[in-house]
Design a protein around this motif. Structure first.
Motif, PDB file in Angstrom:
ATOM      1  N   ASP A 170       1.038  -1.341   0.130  1.00 23.36           N
ATOM      2  CA  ASP A 170       0.206   0.094  -0.085  1.00 23.36           C
ATOM      3  C   ASP A 170       1.037   1.266  -0.098  1.00 23.36           C
ATOM      4  N   GLY A 171       0.500   2.340  -0.597  1.00 21.49           N
ATOM      5  CA  GLY A 171       1.287   3.536  -0.878  1.00 21.49           C
ATOM      6  C   GLY A 171       2.263   3.491  -1.989  1.00 21.49           C
ATOM      7  N   GLY A 172       2.527   2.351  -2.424  1.00 20.22           N
ATOM      8  CA  GLY A 172       3.738   2.191  -3.651  1.00 20.22           C
ATOM      9  C   GLY A 172       4.891   1.689  -3.291  1.00 20.22           C
ATOM     10  N   ASN A 173       5.105   1.104  -1.940  1.00 24.60           N
ATOM     11  CA  ASN A 173       6.076   0.477  -1.813  1.00 24.60           C
ATOM     12  C   ASN A 173       6.345  -0.898  -2.688  1.00 24.60           C
ATOM     13  N   ALA A 174       7.473  -1.373  -2.991  1.00 27.44           N
ATOM     14  CA  ALA A 174       7.568  -2.398  -4.149  1.00 27.44           C
ATOM     15  C   ALA A 174       8.938  -3.020  -4.070  1.00 27.44           C
ATOM     16  N   LEU A 175       9.009  -4.207  -4.709  1.00 21.49           N
ATOM     17  CA  LEU A 175      10.152  -4.915  -4.827  1.00 21.49           C
ATOM     18  C   LEU A 175       9.945  -5.528  -6.235  1.00 21.49           C
ATOM     19  N   PHE A 176      10.931  -5.520  -7.207  1.00 24.37           N
ATOM     20  CA  PHE A 176      10.794  -6.095  -8.649  1.00 24.37           C
ATOM     21  C   PHE A 176      12.037  -7.055  -8.832  1.00 24.37           C
ATOM     22  N   ILE A 177      11.837  -8.072  -9.108  1.00 24.06           N
ATOM     23  CA  ILE A 177      12.935  -9.205  -9.527  1.00 24.06           C
ATOM     24  C   ILE A 177      12.766  -9.813 -10.872  1.00 24.06           C
ATOM     25  N   LEU A 178      13.601  -9.634 -11.466  1.00 23.56           N
ATOM     26  CA  LEU A 178      13.677 -10.112 -13.071  1.00 23.56           C
ATOM     27  C   LEU A 178      14.945 -11.084 -13.136  1.00 23.56           C
ATOM     28  N   PRO A 179      14.986 -12.286 -12.706  1.00 24.94           N
ATOM     29  CA  PRO A 179      16.107 -13.118 -12.856  1.00 24.94           C
ATOM     30  C   PRO A 179      16.545 -13.020 -14.261  1.00 24.94           C
ATOM     31  N   LYS A 180      15.908 -13.212 -15.371  1.00 23.15           N
ATOM     32  CA  LYS A 180      16.497 -13.496 -16.796  1.00 23.15           C
ATOM     33  C   LYS A 180      17.310 -12.217 -16.979  1.00 23.15           C
ATOM     34  N   ASP A 181      17.179 -10.962 -16.709  1.00 22.55           N
ATOM     35  CA  ASP A 181      17.793  -9.656 -16.751  1.00 22.55           C
ATOM     36  C   ASP A 181      18.753  -9.222 -15.833  1.00 22.55           C
ATOM     37  N   GLU A 182      18.616 -10.158 -14.747  1.00 24.30           N
ATOM     38  CA  GLU A 182      19.256  -9.820 -13.752  1.00 24.30           C
ATOM     39  C   GLU A 182      19.296  -8.350 -12.982  1.00 24.30           C
ATOM     40  N   VAL A 183      17.872  -8.295 -13.044  1.00 25.11           N
ATOM     41  CA  VAL A 183      17.679  -6.911 -12.396  1.00 25.11           C
ATOM     42  C   VAL A 183      16.646  -6.797 -11.297  1.00 25.11           C
ATOM     43  N   VAL A 184      17.111  -6.038 -10.222  1.00 20.44           N
ATOM     44  CA  VAL A 184      16.133  -5.913  -8.980  1.00 20.44           C
ATOM     45  C   VAL A 184      15.867  -4.499  -8.715  1.00 20.44           C
ATOM     46  N   VAL A 185      15.034  -4.047  -8.404  1.00 18.05           N
ATOM     47  CA  VAL A 185      14.574  -2.835  -7.798  1.00 18.05           C
ATOM     48  C   VAL A 185      13.586  -2.737  -6.628  1.00 18.05           C
ATOM     49  N   ALA A 186      14.213  -1.950  -5.652  1.00 14.32           N
ATOM     50  CA  ALA A 186      13.579  -1.644  -4.406  1.00 14.32           C
ATOM     51  C   ALA A 186      12.906  -0.134  -4.448  1.00 14.32           C
ATOM     52  N   ILE A 187      11.775  -0.105  -4.064  1.00 14.42           N
ATOM     53  CA  ILE A 187      10.954   1.201  -3.978  1.00 14.42           C
ATOM     54  C   ILE A 187      10.351   1.396  -2.611  1.00 14.42           C
ATOM     55  N   THR A 188      10.774   2.501  -1.819  1.00 12.40           N
ATOM     56  CA  THR A 188       9.898   2.865  -0.655  1.00 12.40           C
ATOM     57  C   THR A 188       9.271   4.081  -0.719  1.00 12.40           C
ATOM     58  N   SER A 189       8.002   4.349   0.064  1.00 14.46           N
ATOM     59  CA  SER A 189       6.973   5.459  -0.316  1.00 14.46           C
ATOM     60  C   SER A 189       6.243   5.768   0.872  1.00 14.46           C
ATOM     61  N   ARG A 190       6.174   6.736   0.903  1.00 16.56           N
ATOM     62  CA  ARG A 190       5.257   7.572   2.006  1.00 16.56           C
ATOM     63  C   ARG A 190       3.576   7.013   1.403  1.00 16.56           C
ATOM     64  N   PHE A 191       2.828   6.951   2.831  1.00  8.76           N
ATOM     65  CA  PHE A 191       1.625   6.422   2.236  1.00  8.76           C
ATOM     66  C   PHE A 191       0.799   7.757   1.626  1.00  8.76           C
ATOM     67  N   VAL A 192       0.096   7.182   0.750  1.00  8.54           N
ATOM     68  CA  VAL A 192      -0.861   8.129   0.117  1.00  8.54           C
ATOM     69  C   VAL A 192      -1.905   7.340  -0.519  1.00  8.54           C
ATOM     70  N   PRO A 193      -3.339   7.754  -0.603  1.00  4.95           N
ATOM     71  CA  PRO A 193      -4.560   6.830  -0.798  1.00  4.95           C
ATOM     72  C   PRO A 193      -4.389   5.894  -2.098  1.00  4.95           C
ATOM     73  N   ARG A 194      -4.155   6.692  -3.187  1.00  8.40           N
ATOM     74  CA  ARG A 194      -4.119   5.976  -4.616  1.00  8.40           C
ATOM     75  C   ARG A 194      -2.828   6.413  -5.283  1.00  8.40           C
ATOM     76  N   PRO A 195      -1.825   5.755  -5.226  1.00  7.47           N
ATOM     77  CA  PRO A 195      -0.554   6.348  -5.812  1.00  7.47           C
ATOM     78  C   PRO A 195      -0.412   5.703  -7.288  1.00  7.47           C
ATOM     79  N   LYS A 196       0.383   6.420  -8.120  1.00  4.90           N
ATOM     80  CA  LYS A 196       0.797   5.866  -9.312  1.00  4.90           C
ATOM     81  C   LYS A 196       1.059   4.417  -9.451  1.00  4.90           C
ATOM     82  N   ASP A 197       0.729   3.565 -10.476  1.00  3.36           N
ATOM     83  CA  ASP A 197       1.156   2.242 -10.400  1.00  3.36           C
ATOM     84  C   ASP A 197       2.497   2.199 -10.502  1.00  3.36           C
TER      85      ASP A 197
END
Length: 331
Positions: A287-314
């Motif tokens: 909720d709020g837009g916190n996220a982890l993305f893991i793409l093994p085939k591309d060897e890519v990882v992304v971590a995103i932290t976010s302040r809470f807002v009701p409807r964050p952008k996807d």
């Protein structure tokens, strides 16, 4: 590259203004990093439902160490003293995999926040809501009723969830330990979800940590956890999770419309290049837009932290349309 980085920073500050931190890595090297003013890689942020995917990691650790035999184990194996309600026939049939894949039936239509969080023992309150006349195998996403998993982990390992995480997951990754956070009333709950600022993990009055929300870590912590999965369960030559668990927990176990779900992990959208043996990656979304993305085939990882807002952008759109092309440009 500098022009691209400046464009990305401008995009984040203008269109994703509640993002506090973002670390993107490809092939072990930082490809992009961003922090909002007043924030750093070490700033604690409430991860919301990203906590669920970290709980999935802990189940993988518990399975590897033999505390749990299999996801086929009945839920009631971990609650031998629980008294079944009269006429309850579904609960004895439920297995761990039904909870982890969000396919267990419950005795409610709307999320029972008040019923669970106003009780003293959130594990017992959530266990009382499990079962009923619903159909096993039908996707039903829940957060408060998932607290049963905290009881499962604690019973299986003999430790509260935070202690088990500190010792067997966080410490090997160099992540500072977390302490219990107690919220005594509704106002404290609201204040916490809107802006937690201290490291820790929410726990009920009995000391049982919340498996579906309530974990407060930093962007730097998150990228380590993501990198552990990219490394197929190994960190600094130490195996913390089995390759089998990573494969199983991040493969489709259930489906909600077109959205696919593993064991407390979301699958990335299907593409034409996806195969039966290699999916298009997976993610943890909070909720709020916190996220982890893991793409093994591309060897890519992304971590995103976010302040809470009701409807964050996807965040999935942010990742697929902007971050991934930056990290893994097509040849």
């Amino acid at each position: 590259m500098n022009d691209i980085n400046e464009f990305m920073k401008g995009l984040l500050s203008s269109q994703y203004s509640n993002i506090t931190g973002l670390i993107a890595i490809r092939s072990g090297k930082v490809g992009f990093e961003y922090y909002a003013p007043g924030f750093s890689s070490q700033t604690p942020i409430h991860l919301s439902s990203v906590t669920k995917s970290i709980t999935s990691m802990l189940f993988g650790v518990a399975l590897k160490q033999g505390h749990i035999k299999s996801v086929e184990q009945p839920i009631l194996d971990f609650f031998p003293d629980y008294s079944l309600k009269r006429g309850e026939k579904t609960l004895p049939c439920l297995r761990l995999k039904d909870l982890l894949s969000m396919t267990a039936p419950y005795k409610f239509k709307n999320e029972p926040y008040a019923r669970v969080y106003s009780s003293r023992d959130w594990t017992l309150a959530s266990l009382d809501l499990l079962g009923g006349k619903g159909e096993v195998g039908q996707f039903k996403y829940t957060t408060p009723a998932l607290h049963v998993l905290s009881g499962v982990l604690s019973t299986a390992t003999g430790q509260r969830v935070a202690d088990f995480a500190n010792q067997h997951l966080f410490a090997p990754l160099g992540i500072a330990p977390v302490e219990n956070i107690t919220l005594s009333d509704r106002q404290q709950h609201l204040e916490f979800t809107r802006g937690a600022s201290e490291r820790g993990w929410v726990a009920d009055p009995c000391g049982a940590n919340t498996p579906g929300w309530g974990l407060v870590l930093s962007t730097s912590d998150l990228i380590k956890l993501a990198s552990l999965y990219l490394g197929k369960g190994c960190w600094d030559e130490q195996r913390l999770l089995s390759r089998a668990w990573i494969q199983q927990s991040t493969s489709e176990q259930s489906r909600w419309g077109e959205r696919r779900y593993g064991y407390l992990w979301w699958m990335m959208p299907e593409t034409e290049t996806e195969t039966e043996t290699e999916n298009n990656g997976y993610c943890a979304l909070g909720d709020g837009g916190n996220a982890l993305f893991i793409l093994p085939k591309d060897e890519v990882v992304v971590a995103i932290t976010s302040r809470f807002v009701p409807r964050p952008k996807d965040r999935v759109t942010l990742f697929t349309e902007h971050l991934l092309p930056l990290l893994a440009p097509k040849s």
